[in-house]
Design a protein around this motif. Structure first.
Motif, PDB file in Angstrom:
ATOM      1  N   ASN A  25       0.768  -1.231  -0.270  1.00  0.00           N
ATOM      2  CA  ASN A  25      -0.115   0.172  -0.012  1.00  0.00           C
ATOM      3  C   ASN A  25       0.798   1.162   0.022  1.00  0.00           C
ATOM      4  OD1 ASN A  25      -2.850  -1.287  -0.071  1.00  0.00           O
ATOM      5  ND2 ASN A  25      -2.049  -2.087   2.181  1.00  0.00           N
ATOM      6  N   ASN A  26       2.302   1.117   0.012  1.00  0.00           N
ATOM      7  CA  ASN A  26       2.968   2.405   0.283  1.00  0.00           C
ATOM      8  C   ASN A  26       2.918   2.877  -0.800  1.00  0.00           C
ATOM      9  OD1 ASN A  26       4.305  -0.034   0.112  1.00  0.00           O
ATOM     10  ND2 ASN A  26       6.468   0.844   1.108  1.00  0.00           N
ATOM     11  N   LEU A  27       2.618   3.163  -2.076  1.00  0.00           N
ATOM     12  CA  LEU A  27       2.280   3.869  -3.224  1.00  0.00           C
ATOM     13  C   LEU A  27       2.153   5.160  -3.709  1.00  0.00           C
ATOM     14  CD1 LEU A  27       0.541   0.715  -5.070  1.00  0.00           C
ATOM     15  CD2 LEU A  27       2.826   0.571  -4.562  1.00  0.00           C
ATOM     16  N   ILE A  28       3.085   5.950  -4.899  1.00  0.00           N
ATOM     17  CA  ILE A  28       2.918   7.762  -5.036  1.00  0.00           C
ATOM     18  C   ILE A  28       2.878   6.988  -6.417  1.00  0.00           C
ATOM     19  CG2 ILE A  28       3.929   9.263  -5.509  1.00  0.00           C
ATOM     20  CD1 ILE A  28       6.301   8.411  -3.379  1.00  0.00           C
ATOM     21  N   LEU A  29       1.615   7.247  -6.317  1.00  0.00           N
ATOM     22  CA  LEU A  29       0.726   7.563  -7.954  1.00  0.00           C
ATOM     23  C   LEU A  29       0.995   8.427  -9.042  1.00  0.00           C
ATOM     24  CD1 LEU A  29      -2.448   5.501  -6.716  1.00  0.00           C
ATOM     25  CD2 LEU A  29      -0.375   5.079  -7.302  1.00  0.00           C
ATOM     26  N   VAL A  30       1.106   8.419  -9.767  1.00  0.00           N
ATOM     27  CA  VAL A  30       1.643   9.447 -10.975  1.00  0.00           C
ATOM     28  C   VAL A  30       0.683   9.784 -12.090  1.00  0.00           C
ATOM     29  CG1 VAL A  30       3.369  11.448 -11.740  1.00  0.00           C
ATOM     30  CG2 VAL A  30       3.440  10.592  -9.493  1.00  0.00           C
TER      31      VAL A  30
END
Length: 59
Positions: A25-30
């Protein structure tokens, strides 16, 4: 942290869904959402960055 560019597109959203289903869950979405909507991806437990990058090449 995992950074996913194009997160709202077909491939990016599939990657986000797969990682979320595996408990990652530790995602950075761009994404710039120029071709899709924010509702296309699950942003639960993720950091969402909404911006566009334009590169101009002259020569």
């Amino acid at each position: 942290m995992i950074v996913i560019t194009g997160a709202a597109g077909f491939i990016g959203s599939c990657i986000v869904g797969t990682l979320n289903s595996k408990g990652i869950n530790n995602l950075i979405l761009v994404d710039d959402f120029s071709k899709t909507e924010k509702a296309a991806i699950s942003t639960e437990n993720c950091l969402l960055l909404w911006f566009s990058v334009t590169i101009l090449i002259s020569g």
